[in-house]
Design a protein around this motif. Structure first.
Motif, mmCIF file in Angstrom:
data_model
loop_
_atom_site.group_PDB
_atom_site.id
_atom_site.type_symbol
_atom_site.label_atom_id
_atom_site.label_comp_id
_atom_site.label_asym_id
_atom_site.label_seq_id
_atom_site.Cartn_x
_atom_site.Cartn_y
_atom_site.Cartn_z
ATOM 1 N N TYR A 476 0.833 -1.197 0.000
ATOM 2 C CA TYR A 476 0.000 0.000 0.000
ATOM 3 C C TYR A 476 0.871 1.251 0.000
ATOM 4 C CZ TYR A 476 -3.781 -3.144 1.417
ATOM 5 O OH TYR A 476 -4.695 -4.151 1.473
ATOM 6 N N ARG A 477 0.272 2.327 -0.403
ATOM 7 C CA ARG A 477 0.868 3.652 -0.206
ATOM 8 C C ARG A 477 0.052 4.332 0.888
ATOM 9 N NH1 ARG A 477 -0.136 6.951 -4.367
ATOM 10 N NH2 ARG A 477 -1.706 5.552 -5.213
ATOM 11 N N VAL A 478 0.707 4.698 1.956
ATOM 12 C CA VAL A 478 0.016 5.302 3.089
ATOM 13 C C VAL A 478 0.195 6.818 3.040
ATOM 14 C CG1 VAL A 478 -0.217 5.377 5.587
ATOM 15 C CG2 VAL A 478 0.420 3.235 4.466
ATOM 16 N N ARG A 479 -0.912 7.520 2.957
ATOM 17 C CA ARG A 479 -0.897 8.979 2.975
ATOM 18 C C ARG A 479 -1.499 9.444 4.295
ATOM 19 N NH1 ARG A 479 -4.723 11.851 -1.142
ATOM 20 N NH2 ARG A 479 -6.222 11.261 0.489
ATOM 21 N N THR A 480 -0.690 10.122 5.089
ATOM 22 C CA THR A 480 -1.121 10.549 6.413
ATOM 23 C C THR A 480 -1.255 12.063 6.457
ATOM 24 O OG1 THR A 480 0.089 8.693 7.382
ATOM 25 C CG2 THR A 480 -0.620 10.431 8.872
ATOM 26 N N THR A 481 -2.360 12.532 6.983
ATOM 27 C CA THR A 481 -2.551 13.961 7.200
ATOM 28 C C THR A 481 -2.914 14.182 8.668
ATOM 29 O OG1 THR A 481 -4.882 13.795 6.545
ATOM 30 C CG2 THR A 481 -3.306 14.407 4.835
ATOM 31 N N GLY A 482 -2.397 15.255 9.222
ATOM 32 C CA GLY A 482 -2.722 15.605 10.597
ATOM 33 C C GLY A 482 -2.017 14.771 11.651
ATOM 34 N N GLU A 483 -0.919 14.060 11.272
ATOM 35 C CA GLU A 483 -0.246 13.214 12.258
ATOM 36 C C GLU A 483 0.342 14.005 13.415
ATOM 37 O OE1 GLU A 483 2.754 13.599 8.781
ATOM 38 O OE2 GLU A 483 0.587 13.572 9.111
ATOM 39 N N LYS A 484 0.540 15.318 13.200
ATOM 40 C CA LYS A 484 1.054 16.154 14.292
ATOM 41 C C LYS A 484 0.042 16.307 15.426
ATOM 42 C CE LYS A 484 4.343 18.814 11.530
ATOM 43 N NZ LYS A 484 4.786 20.159 11.075
ATOM 44 N N ASN A 485 -1.216 15.921 15.170
ATOM 45 C CA ASN A 485 -2.220 15.969 16.229
ATOM 46 C C ASN A 485 -2.024 14.858 17.260
ATOM 47 O OD1 ASN A 485 -3.715 18.233 15.299
ATOM 48 N ND2 ASN A 485 -4.690 16.956 13.742
ATOM 49 N N ILE A 486 -1.195 13.858 16.919
ATOM 50 C CA ILE A 486 -0.852 12.823 17.893
ATOM 51 C C ILE A 486 0.251 13.391 18.781
ATOM 52 C CG2 ILE A 486 0.025 10.487 18.229
ATOM 53 C CD1 ILE A 486 -1.088 9.753 15.504
ATOM 54 N N PRO A 487 0.028 13.514 20.072
ATOM 55 C CA PRO A 487 1.001 14.188 20.941
ATOM 56 C C PRO A 487 2.318 13.428 21.020
ATOM 57 C CG PRO A 487 -0.683 13.096 22.251
ATOM 58 C CD PRO A 487 -1.136 13.002 20.829
ATOM 59 N N ASP A 488 3.416 14.174 21.192
ATOM 60 C CA ASP A 488 4.734 13.566 21.304
ATOM 61 C C ASP A 488 4.884 12.775 22.592
ATOM 62 O OD1 ASP A 488 5.645 14.527 18.887
ATOM 63 O OD2 ASP A 488 6.381 16.402 19.747
ATOM 64 N N GLU A 489 4.162 13.167 23.606
ATOM 65 C CA GLU A 489 4.243 12.460 24.879
ATOM 66 C C GLU A 489 2.920 12.589 25.603
ATOM 67 O OE1 GLU A 489 4.522 16.504 25.718
ATOM 68 O OE2 GLU A 489 6.004 15.426 24.526
ATOM 69 N N GLY A 490 2.745 11.759 26.611
ATOM 70 C CA GLY A 490 1.532 11.818 27.407
ATOM 71 C C GLY A 490 0.458 10.865 26.919
ATOM 72 N N PRO A 491 -0.518 10.559 27.780
ATOM 73 C CA PRO A 491 -1.562 9.595 27.438
ATOM 74 C C PRO A 491 -2.636 10.195 26.540
ATOM 75 C CG PRO A 491 -1.946 10.460 29.634
ATOM 76 C CD PRO A 491 -0.641 11.057 29.173
ATOM 77 N N ALA A 492 -3.252 9.346 25.746
ATOM 78 C CA ALA A 492 -4.389 9.735 24.905
ATOM 79 C C ALA A 492 -5.027 8.462 24.370
ATOM 80 C CB ALA A 492 -3.950 10.640 23.756
ATOM 81 N N VAL A 493 -6.281 8.587 23.956
ATOM 82 C CA VAL A 493 -6.990 7.474 23.322
ATOM 83 C C VAL A 493 -7.193 7.820 21.857
ATOM 84 C CG1 VAL A 493 -9.105 6.110 23.260
ATOM 85 C CG2 VAL A 493 -8.147 6.817 25.466
ATOM 86 N N VAL A 494 -6.794 6.909 20.974
ATOM 87 C CA VAL A 494 -6.956 7.091 19.532
ATOM 88 C C VAL A 494 -8.141 6.262 19.080
ATOM 89 C CG1 VAL A 494 -5.857 6.835 17.280
ATOM 90 C CG2 VAL A 494 -4.472 7.438 19.275
#
Length: 663
Positions: A476-494
């Motif tokens: 596949y070719r994966v095109r990602t947009t908005g990946e900067k919205n995933i925090p560099d550190e700390g907890p979160a639910v995706v």
């Protein structure tokens, strides 16, 4: 892989989650701020002075060491004496790494780093004055003393140059920064070796070398004065001059890190063993196996060194400006493959009649398959760049801030130990057992495979990322947009829509951080997939009615992961899509956030409906052309605003960013 959290009440028992023993992401350095990271690396003061300082340090080291090596050989009365002098010089350069790395790590931890770098570089000036005197007088003992002091300077500089990077380089620049440092280092090694070899053989060679090492030391010091201030990581750390205690301290700091950091240190040290053997064996390999002359030896050295530099730079491109651990097994496999190919002696007799006269470079290029052996050398160098750069970046990112310098110091001790091991291995195999160099290379290929299997068994994340990386590239070719919205550190639910059995892999491929996904227990425990889900540290969950204990434990595990600062991934639909549309989001996400108030990051997956992994067709074969997969990541939703219906609407809006025409 899906959430499958049924409707119903949350488990009554509210077990307090404990902090994770191995947090995957370490908080950023205290003095980091967004404005500090503006501008490109090579055009910014935050990186360029350090890069240039490191370049001239490595260049100066190798100009002097290579010149001294040749002078020691010329000074020797016999071949045995020459070997003794050269081995003694190599040993004296490495000795300070064993003796003083502990002190160097502690000092780098408790002191402002730019000031300490300037002190270390200032000390290089008198060392090079002694070095210049030793070359002009050709006093063997003075040359050896200078080599020892150069090793001492490198011992204190090493922890500084790597631990300072995370303070002035953004997380998404760590791979690029390490690639530039590694490529610059090997180019400097190459230039220094060539310069030292060529000019020391000239009539006025000692004068040229003396002027060069003094000038390079001065330029390096001047550049170091432009390195920006870097706060001490642990100013209250107790410093000791005791060699044993300080060395023990840095290894205690290493043992306190995650297993991924520890095995990365082992992997880097193993690379230095391979590299040391290749570099020391290269002249004899070219002369006795390939039949090449001195120019061929130099060409082989150029090919190997420049290839490492190229591989280090390519690593950043292949990593998509992130720390991509999937490239590390890829590099290890390539190193094993090309070591094996290099161990196969060239069939020169079919193309060239052997004589006592060594072949020139043009003859080597046009004789038999010897050209391919130069290609294999280059391929090993490129693979080495793929292998080492992500490991250095991982150590810098995942090591706690207050012990980073000491961990790097421990890495330097192990590097030195493995380099001594390379000498022992070469002596035992080539001298005691009387093996040929190709046989030694074949042994290295086998050992590299075994070491790689050991590391990837102990830290499955490497292999998992490799599988995901290959899947994303080959199918596949994966095109990602908005990946900067995933925090560099700390907890979160995706959270995201669920259209195929491999959705989680593509989300992982798009994420710069590991994510622990919640998986329906029967799928998690299936014999064919259990090993993969266990490797991914997935969290199994079952229906509250069917298995209330498993249901409760899943919520506890999710809470514990979030408490430990990790990312958790769920698919709120609770099932695979039957028609490609987004179904109703269940309320399990609200229960999770009620217990662990963390941000929720919505995303949309496009391009997987209709693939062989979706329910559109049960027996669909893979398409020969690359398929586009879109991963659109939305802005984080604050815990207080989390609502299942609202999250579904956000994912629907993200769907507009995917173009079906691109499938």
């Amino acid at each position: 892989m899906h959430e499958n959290i049924p409707k119903g009440e949350e488990p009554s028992a509210n077990k307090e989650p404990s902090a994770s023993k191995e947090p995957l992401i370490i908080p950023p350095t205290k003095n980091q701020n967004p404005d500090h990271f503006k501008g490109g690396l090579l055009s910014s003061k935050r990186f360029l002075p350090l890069f240039v300082t490191q370049f001239f340090t490595a260049l100066n080291d190798n100009v002097y060491k290579q010149a001294v090596l040749l002078l020691l050989i010329f000074q020797a009365a016999t071949v045995a004496d020459g070997a003794l002098y050269s081995n003694l010089a190599a040993g004296l350069f490495i000795l300070p790494f064993f003796l003083f790395s502990g002190m160097a790590g502690q000092l780098a931890e408790k002191t402002e780093k730019s000031k300490l770098i300037r002190i270390v570089k200032l000390c290089e000036l008198p060392i090079m004055v002694i070095g210049a005197v030793s070359i002009m007088t050709q006093l063997v003992w003075l040359m050896l003393v200078t080599v020892f002091f150069m090793g001492l300077q490198s011992t204190f500089f090493g922890p500084l140059k790597y631990s300072i990077l995370p303070q002035h380089v953004a997380r998404n620049e760590l791979t690029k920064a390490n690639g530039l440092v590694e490529s610059g280092t090997f180019v400097a090694i190459l230039l220094g070796t060539i310069f030292g070899t060529y000019y020391i053989t000239q009539e006025a060679g000692p004068t040229y070398i003396s002027i060069a090492i003094l000038g390079l030391a001065a330029v390096g010091y001047i550049c170091s004065r432009f390195i920006p201030i870097s706060e001490a990581n642990e100013p209250n750390l107790r410093f000791t001059f005791n060699i044993i205690s300080s060395t023990k301290n840095v290894f205690q700091a290493l043992n306190a890190q995650t297993e991924s950091v520890g095995k990365s240190v082992v992997g880097i040290s193993w690379f230095w063993l391979i590299g040391a053997i290749i570099l020391t064996s290269l002249p004899n390999y070219v002369k006795h196996v390939m039949g090449g002359d001195e120019l061929v030896v130099t060409s082989a050295l150029v090919v190997f060194s420049l290839s490492i530099a190229i591989g280090s730079l390519l690593c950043e491109k292949l990593s998509r400006s992130r720390i991509e651990l999937g490239i590390v097994p890829f590099g290890a496999i390539l190193i094993t493959l090309f070591l094996y190919l290099l161990s196969q002696e060239p069939a020169i007799t079919a193309y060239y009649e052997p004589t006592d006269v060594l072949l020139t470079l043009s003859q080597v290029v046009n004789t038999g398959d010897m050209l391919w052996h130069l290609v294999w050398m280059g391929a090993i160098g490129i693979a080495a760049g793929f292998y080492t750069v992500p490991l250095y970046a991982l150590i810098q990112q995942r090591t706690s801030e207050d012990s980073r310098s000491r961990v790097i110091a421990a890495n330097n001790v192990l590097n030195a130990l493995f380099m001594v091991g390379s000498a022992i291995l070469s002596i035992v195999t080539l001298s005691v057992f009387e093996w040929s160099i190709p046989q030694l290379l074949l042994l290295l290929a086998a050992l590299n495979l075994l070491i790689s299997i050991y590391i990837y068994t102990k830290v499955p994340e490497f292999f998992l990322r490799f599988v995901i990386y290959i899947l994303a590239i080959c199918m596949y070719r994966v095109r990602t947009t908005g990946e900067k919205n995933i925090p560099d550190e700390g907890p979160a639910v995706v959270i995201g829509n669920h259209v195929s059995f491999v959705d989680w892999m593509f989300i992982l491929a798009a994420s710069p951080r590991p994510i622990r996904f919640v998986v329906f227990a029967p799928i998690y425990h299936s014999p064919a997939l259990h090993w993969l889900f266990k490797m991914a540290k997935a969290i199994p969950i079952d229906s509250e009615k069917a298995n209330p204990e498993a249901f409760k434990k899943a919520f506890d595990d999710v809470a514990e992961a979030l408490e430990g600062g990790e990312l958790v991934g769920i698919f709120p639909e609770g099932k695979l899509s039957d028609d490609g549309s987004i179904d109703v989001f269940r309320r399990g996400i609200e229960r999770i956030i009620e217990r662990s108030p963390v941000p929720v990051i919505p995303l949309h997956l496009g391009g997987l409906w209709g693939s062989m992994f979706s329910r559109k067709t049960k027996w669909r074969l893979p398409r020969l052309k690359w398929s586009l997969v879109s991963v659109s990541v939305g802005e984080p939703v604050a815990a207080r605003d989390v609502n299942a219906d609202d999250l579904r609407m956000r994912v629907e809006k993200l769907k507009a960013l995917y173009s079906p025409d691109a499938e």
